[in-house]
Motif scaffolding. Structure first.
Motif, PDB file in Angstrom:
ATOM      1  N   ALA A 143       0.904  -0.827   0.044  1.00 46.02           N
ATOM      2  CA  ALA A 143       0.176   0.037   0.030  1.00 46.02           C
ATOM      3  C   ALA A 143       0.639   1.219   0.106  1.00 46.02           C
ATOM      4  CB  ALA A 143      -0.679  -0.188   1.078  1.00 46.02           C
ATOM      5  N   GLN A 144       1.865   0.635   0.653  1.00 45.39           N
ATOM      6  CA  GLN A 144       2.520   2.392   0.832  1.00 45.39           C
ATOM      7  C   GLN A 144       3.163   2.726  -0.553  1.00 45.39           C
ATOM      8  OE1 GLN A 144       3.290   4.861   3.251  1.00 45.39           O
ATOM      9  NE2 GLN A 144       4.296   5.599   2.039  1.00 45.39           N
ATOM     10  N   ARG A 145       4.385   1.457  -0.750  1.00 47.39           N
ATOM     11  CA  ARG A 145       4.671   1.607  -2.264  1.00 47.39           C
ATOM     12  C   ARG A 145       4.159   2.044  -3.744  1.00 47.39           C
ATOM     13  NH1 ARG A 145       3.832  -1.545  -6.461  1.00 47.39           N
ATOM     14  NH2 ARG A 145       3.642  -3.009  -5.382  1.00 47.39           N
ATOM     15  N   LEU A 146       2.347   1.856  -3.445  1.00 43.81           N
ATOM     16  CA  LEU A 146       1.570   2.197  -4.223  1.00 43.81           C
ATOM     17  C   LEU A 146       0.955   4.076  -4.023  1.00 43.81           C
ATOM     18  CD1 LEU A 146      -0.902  -0.732  -4.733  1.00 43.81           C
ATOM     19  CD2 LEU A 146       0.381   0.142  -6.168  1.00 43.81           C
ATOM     20  N   ARG A 147       1.072   4.201  -2.771  1.00 44.82           N
ATOM     21  CA  ARG A 147       0.833   5.438  -2.618  1.00 44.82           C
ATOM     22  C   ARG A 147       2.506   6.397  -3.104  1.00 44.82           C
ATOM     23  NH1 ARG A 147      -1.792   3.888   2.040  1.00 44.82           N
ATOM     24  NH2 ARG A 147       0.490   3.540   2.912  1.00 44.82           N
ATOM     25  N   ASP A 148       3.127   6.129  -2.570  1.00 44.82           N
ATOM     26  CA  ASP A 148       4.740   6.322  -2.968  1.00 44.82           C
ATOM     27  C   ASP A 148       4.199   6.745  -4.987  1.00 44.82           C
ATOM     28  OD1 ASP A 148       5.413   6.744  -0.750  1.00 44.82           O
ATOM     29  OD2 ASP A 148       6.976   4.940  -0.603  1.00 44.82           O
ATOM     30  N   GLU A 149       4.426   5.625  -5.738  1.00 45.24           N
ATOM     31  CA  GLU A 149       4.065   5.822  -7.578  1.00 45.24           C
ATOM     32  C   GLU A 149       3.592   7.173  -7.799  1.00 45.24           C
ATOM     33  OE1 GLU A 149       3.678   1.987  -8.242  1.00 45.24           O
ATOM     34  OE2 GLU A 149       5.336   1.289  -8.213  1.00 45.24           O
ATOM     35  N   ALA A 150       2.526   6.632  -6.379  1.00 41.36           N
ATOM     36  CA  ALA A 150       1.156   7.702  -7.685  1.00 41.36           C
ATOM     37  C   ALA A 150       1.456   8.789  -7.128  1.00 41.36           C
ATOM     38  CB  ALA A 150      -0.096   7.258  -6.990  1.00 41.36           C
ATOM     39  N   GLN A 151       2.769   9.892  -5.725  1.00 45.26           N
ATOM     40  CA  GLN A 151       2.807  10.630  -5.436  1.00 45.26           C
ATOM     41  C   GLN A 151       3.508  11.560  -6.887  1.00 45.26           C
ATOM     42  OE1 GLN A 151       4.612  10.336  -1.372  1.00 45.26           O
ATOM     43  NE2 GLN A 151       2.003  10.482  -0.421  1.00 45.26           N
ATOM     44  N   ALA A 152       4.680  10.013  -7.141  1.00 44.30           N
ATOM     45  CA  ALA A 152       5.871  10.242  -7.839  1.00 44.30           C
ATOM     46  C   ALA A 152       5.082  10.481  -9.055  1.00 44.30           C
ATOM     47  CB  ALA A 152       7.132   9.213  -7.628  1.00 44.30           C
ATOM     48  N   GLN A 153       4.451  10.276  -9.680  1.00 41.11           N
ATOM     49  CA  GLN A 153       3.390  10.206 -10.915  1.00 41.11           C
ATOM     50  C   GLN A 153       3.659  11.738 -10.494  1.00 41.11           C
ATOM     51  OE1 GLN A 153       0.975   6.848 -11.588  1.00 41.11           O
ATOM     52  NE2 GLN A 153       2.703   5.400 -11.888  1.00 41.11           N
ATOM     53  N   LEU A 154       2.283  12.291  -9.747  1.00 35.22           N
ATOM     54  CA  LEU A 154       1.299  12.906  -9.753  1.00 35.22           C
ATOM     55  C   LEU A 154       3.029  14.481  -9.987  1.00 35.22           C
ATOM     56  CD1 LEU A 154      -0.510  15.242  -9.667  1.00 35.22           C
ATOM     57  CD2 LEU A 154      -0.396  15.233  -6.671  1.00 35.22           C
ATOM     58  N   LEU A 155       3.855  14.363  -9.049  1.00 34.78           N
ATOM     59  CA  LEU A 155       4.422  15.397  -9.339  1.00 34.78           C
ATOM     60  C   LEU A 155       5.506  15.761 -11.033  1.00 34.78           C
ATOM     61  CD1 LEU A 155       6.553  17.788  -8.390  1.00 34.78           C
ATOM     62  CD2 LEU A 155       8.541  15.065  -7.643  1.00 34.78           C
ATOM     63  N   ALA A 156       5.726  14.204 -11.568  1.00 34.62           N
ATOM     64  CA  ALA A 156       6.375  14.547 -12.845  1.00 34.62           C
ATOM     65  C   ALA A 156       5.227  15.104 -13.607  1.00 34.62           C
ATOM     66  CB  ALA A 156       6.646  12.907 -12.960  1.00 34.62           C
TER      67      ALA A 156
ATOM     68  N   THR B 170      13.303   8.036  -2.636  1.00 33.78           N
ATOM     69  CA  THR B 170      12.534   7.940  -1.333  1.00 33.78           C
ATOM     70  C   THR B 170      10.694   8.697  -1.425  1.00 33.78           C
ATOM     71  OG1 THR B 170      12.993   9.456  -0.292  1.00 33.78           O
ATOM     72  CG2 THR B 170      14.613   7.311  -1.184  1.00 33.78           C
ATOM     73  N   THR B 171      10.148   8.457  -0.558  1.00 33.31           N
ATOM     74  CA  THR B 171       8.958   8.890  -0.036  1.00 33.31           C
ATOM     75  C   THR B 171       9.651  10.030   0.336  1.00 33.31           C
ATOM     76  OG1 THR B 171       8.311   6.889   1.112  1.00 33.31           O
ATOM     77  CG2 THR B 171       6.908   8.543   1.388  1.00 33.31           C
ATOM     78  N   ASP B 172      10.517  10.412   1.294  1.00 32.22           N
ATOM     79  CA  ASP B 172      10.926  11.702   2.156  1.00 32.22           C
ATOM     80  C   ASP B 172      11.419  12.274   0.546  1.00 32.22           C
ATOM     81  OD1 ASP B 172      10.442  10.681   4.247  1.00 32.22           O
ATOM     82  OD2 ASP B 172      12.786  10.044   4.735  1.00 32.22           O
ATOM     83  N   GLN B 173      12.115  11.815  -0.705  1.00 32.35           N
ATOM     84  CA  GLN B 173      12.573  12.822  -1.780  1.00 32.35           C
ATOM     85  C   GLN B 173      11.137  13.333  -2.230  1.00 32.35           C
ATOM     86  OE1 GLN B 173      15.175  10.154  -3.045  1.00 32.35           O
ATOM     87  NE2 GLN B 173      16.834  11.552  -2.923  1.00 32.35           N
ATOM     88  N   ILE B 174       9.995  12.610  -2.734  1.00 30.82           N
ATOM     89  CA  ILE B 174       9.928  13.149  -3.087  1.00 30.82           C
ATOM     90  C   ILE B 174       8.212  13.876  -2.343  1.00 30.82           C
ATOM     91  CG2 ILE B 174       6.442  12.314  -4.210  1.00 30.82           C
ATOM     92  CD1 ILE B 174       8.731  11.321  -6.232  1.00 30.82           C
ATOM     93  N   THR B 175       8.064  13.871  -0.833  1.00 30.94           N
ATOM     94  CA  THR B 175       7.628  15.204  -0.133  1.00 30.94           C
ATOM     95  C   THR B 175       7.975  16.043  -0.250  1.00 30.94           C
ATOM     96  OG1 THR B 175       6.893  13.395   1.173  1.00 30.94           O
ATOM     97  CG2 THR B 175       6.940  15.406   2.165  1.00 30.94           C
ATOM     98  N   ASP B 176       9.753  16.518  -0.251  1.00 32.52           N
ATOM     99  CA  ASP B 176      10.508  17.485  -0.244  1.00 32.52           C
ATOM    100  C   ASP B 176      10.287  18.187  -1.205  1.00 32.52           C
ATOM    101  OD1 ASP B 176      12.761  19.106   0.616  1.00 32.52           O
ATOM    102  OD2 ASP B 176      14.455  18.171  -0.321  1.00 32.52           O
ATOM    103  N   TRP B 177      11.055  17.055  -2.697  1.00 34.59           N
ATOM    104  CA  TRP B 177      10.395  18.066  -4.181  1.00 34.59           C
ATOM    105  C   TRP B 177       9.113  18.541  -4.487  1.00 34.59           C
ATOM    106  CZ3 TRP B 177      13.245  13.099  -6.466  1.00 34.59           C
ATOM    107  CH2 TRP B 177      14.722  13.349  -6.551  1.00 34.59           C
ATOM    108  N   SER B 178       7.899  17.750  -3.583  1.00 35.14           N
ATOM    109  CA  SER B 178       6.374  18.342  -3.844  1.00 35.14           C
ATOM    110  C   SER B 178       6.206  19.529  -3.059  1.00 35.14           C
ATOM    111  CB  SER B 178       5.483  17.497  -3.532  1.00 35.14           C
ATOM    112  OG  SER B 178       5.554  16.403  -4.508  1.00 35.14           O
TER     113      SER B 178
END
Length: 322
Positions: free
Chosen positions: A264-277, A299-307
């Protein structure tokens, strides 16, 4: 972040589940035993299925059809078992034609790779099976003769000219729990059939999953890697909340619970990464391969920081991704 196989599971969940489970000869063999008559199955060696690394589906239909081919023997002679899963929400009226075309491609391949050992060349038997998982029950003809246009009054006169090429249909939209339980399927194949059926789209699929709890426990013990495949499919395709799936997984043991939570966490991370892209492309234009790769593997932290940087009004991609 995961990529490759997980990306395919996210973008083509039906294909990923179908190939991971039914690509295993033991699970494919159990499906054949479920749809063939005992008399026919007795002639086929279902214990020694040999996967063939090839696909025969038209490129423009690859998002709708997935196929698997196995080599075996029929009373000692060469034979093939051909599986095709139909991902469309409604029946394909031309499926009989498509299956004939795919079978011809299999025969062509066989003739090229298996030179005749005697003066007489014979074509091997192909047993074609279509697994259908749409929203409406299957209504298309299973014999190509039924889709060849001839007038009713001429049909009797043309009976010797009309080709009859059939495929076996396994319509998962009409298989209830009781019927599924009685099928000679392996536990993993039975779970896959349940998930590929409309049941996986129930708002609370857990009610249905509990009917196969013993199968889930067997898979958790014998093939724990499949749990991630099953949880991924449920979380992508279904509407059941992730916490409900995690609670169900807990009944299978701590390892299964952790697998559900991690998935579940991996899929949330992938969704956030796709949204950022998508947001970066909308503001700055198409991303280069390096930037896209960094986002996919972040990583999850990187995606959060970049967003967060993006939301604060970064002026360039380099201001977002350092």
């Amino acid at each position: 972040m995961a990529s490759g196989g997980s990306e395919k599971a996210t973008n083509q969940p039906h294909d990923a589940l179908f190939r991971r489970v039914f690509g295993d000869p033991k699970h494919a063999g159990s499906e054949l035993r479920s749809v063939l008559s005992a008399e026919v199955a007795a002639h086929i060696d279902l214990e020694h299925l040999e996967p063939v690394a090839a696909s025969f589906v038209d490129d423009n239909l690859s998002q709708l059809h997935s196929d698997l081919l196995f080599r075996t023997t029929f009373d000692g002679d060469d034979a093939y078992l051909y599986f095709l899963v139909e991902h469309q929400s409604s029946p394909d009226d031309l499926m009989a034609f498509r299956m004939l075309r795919y079978q011809v491609r299999i025969w062509d391949r066989h003739l090229k790779t298996e030179p005749a050992t005697s003066g007489k060349t014979r074509l091997p038997l192909i047993v074609p099976v279509v697994l259908y998982q749409g929203r409406r029950r299957w209504s298309a003809p299973t014999d190509i003769a039924a889709i060849i246009q001839v007038s009713d009054h001429a049909a009797a006169d043309l009976v010797d000219l009309l080709p009859h090429v059939r495929y076996i249909l396994d319509d998962l939209t009409i298989i209830d729990d009781a019927t599924l339980t009685t099928r000679p399927l392996t536990p993993a194949a039975r779970i896959a059939a349940l998930l590929l059926s409309p049941a996986s789209r129930d708002t609370d699929v857990i009610v249905r999953l509990r009917t196969s709890l013993d199968d889930w426990r067997t898979v958790a013990h014998d093939e724990p890697g499949l749990l991630v495949v099953f949880f991924t499919y449920l979380l992508i395709v279904g509407d059941t909340p992730a916490d409900r799936i995690t609670d169900f997984a807990a009944q299978l043991g701590q390892d299964a619970k952790e697998a559900a939570m991690t998935t579940a966490q991996r899929l949330r991370d992938e969704a956030q990464a796709q949204l950022l892209a998508s947001m970066l492309e909308a503001r700055f234009g198409e991303l280069d391969n390096d930037t896209r790769g960094r986002i996919e593997h972040a990583t999850t932290d990187q995606i959060t920081d970049w967003s967060t940087r993006f939301a604060r009004g970064a002026n360039s991609i380099s201001d977002v991704i350092d």
